[in-house]
Design a protein around this motif. Structure first.
Motif, short mmCIF file in Angstrom:
data_model
loop_
_atom_site.label_atom_id
_atom_site.label_comp_id
_atom_site.label_asym_id
_atom_site.label_seq_id
_atom_site.Cartn_x
_atom_site.Cartn_y
_atom_site.Cartn_z
N HIS A 51 4.67 -6.52 -5.20
CA HIS A 51 3.32 -7.07 -5.07
C HIS A 51 2.45 -6.18 -4.18
CE1 HIS A 51 0.10 -10.02 -4.59
NE2 HIS A 51 0.17 -9.82 -3.28
N TYR A 52 3.04 -5.61 -3.15
CA TYR A 52 2.30 -4.75 -2.23
C TYR A 52 2.25 -3.30 -2.69
CZ TYR A 52 2.61 -8.62 1.11
OH TYR A 52 2.50 -9.85 1.71
N GLY A 53 2.85 -2.98 -3.84
CA GLY A 53 2.81 -1.63 -4.35
C GLY A 53 3.69 -0.68 -3.56
N LEU A 54 4.80 -1.18 -3.03
CA LEU A 54 5.71 -0.36 -2.23
C LEU A 54 6.91 0.05 -3.05
CD1 LEU A 54 5.72 -2.51 1.04
CD2 LEU A 54 4.37 -0.47 0.57
N ASP A 55 7.50 1.20 -2.68
CA ASP A 55 8.76 1.61 -3.31
C ASP A 55 9.85 0.63 -2.88
OD1 ASP A 55 7.45 3.75 -4.37
OD2 ASP A 55 7.95 5.09 -2.68
#
Length: 252
Positions: A246-250
């Motif tokens: 959701h946060y666009g993190l790896d």
């Protein structure tokens, strides 16, 4: 304290009960278990005097700075009444109405010989004390009064007959400030959060900083942190891992 003795009987006070400790001479906490228990203290016997006492009509009022340090079996026999520490405005009024007149009187100073404006009392409170009460504030004011009394007794300038406290005099009498207010960032910074902390001396604002670096992915916590704070950090990391997409993190 003034109480209705027909209802409460005798009232006894036990100060700083969180400071009790046991050693080879005995365990005060164990003795207090019986003393404070209304079901069994009607036949309490003092082992030193070997005289029985009826304590069933005695109300014991105890004080403690931190009730977490009181043994739980003893704490279970008490009713806790929490009293909050003084805020800045309350400390200022206590200093003006009570502490300063007492300090002047104890050191032989008149009101004209030692003048401390409200702004400088606040600077002393924030820079040289860190407490819920005013005991340290009283010590600091006494320290200032002693130095003023000495300089009035042996003046380098014969025309000096009063001291109006200034920033320069505070540094001269007390040295550099012992504590500083936390400077909060004007804008949100990446990797920095703001938290609140509670201690027996009052509350404080904390800047919580996180840094990402190469490694095994293990969370490393630094500083003198309690169990609740460590658990909060673990919960924050778990939340980030569960919401990484959701946060666009790896993948973490």
């Amino acid at each position: 304290p003034k109480v209705n003795r027909k209802i409460f009987g005798d009232v006894k006070g036990l100060d700083e009960i969180d400071k009790i400790s046991s050693d080879y001479k005995g365990d005060p906490a164990s003795a207090l278990l019986e003393v404070l228990d209304s079901e069994q203290n009607y036949h309490f016997t003092d082992n030193f005097l070997e005289v029985p006492f009826d304590l069933s009509n005695v109300v014991f009022i105890t004080t403690a700075n931190n009730y977490d340090e009181i043994p739980y079996p003893l704490l279970d026999r008490m009713e806790i009444i929490s009293l909050s520490g003084y805020v800045m405005e309350e400390k200022l009024e206590i200093a003006k109405r009570h502490l300063l007149p007492k300090v002047r009187s104890e050191h032989g100073l008149s009101e004209q010989e030692l003048i401390i404006e409200d702004d400088f009392i606040k600077k002393i409170i924030t820079g040289y004390t860190h407490e819920a009460g005013v005991r340290q504030l009283d010590r600091v004011l006494c320290k200032i009064a002693r130095k003023v009394a000495v300089q009035l007794e042996n003046p380098k300038d014969e025309n000096v007959n009063e001291f109006v406290l200034t920033d320069k005099l505070i540094l001269k009498f007390l040295g550099s400030p012992k504590s500083y207010d936390t400077l909060l960032p004007a804008e949100p910074n990446v990797g920095t959060g703001i938290g609140l902390a509670w201690t027996s001396t009052g509350g404080d604002v904390l800047l919580i900083q996180a840094v990402k670096m190469s490694g095994s992915g293990k969370l490393e916590l630094t500083g003198n942190l309690g169990d609740i704070f460590k658990e909060s950090a673990e919960n924050a990391l778990s939340h980030i891992k569960s919401r990484a997409k959701h946060y666009g993190l790896d993948k973490l």
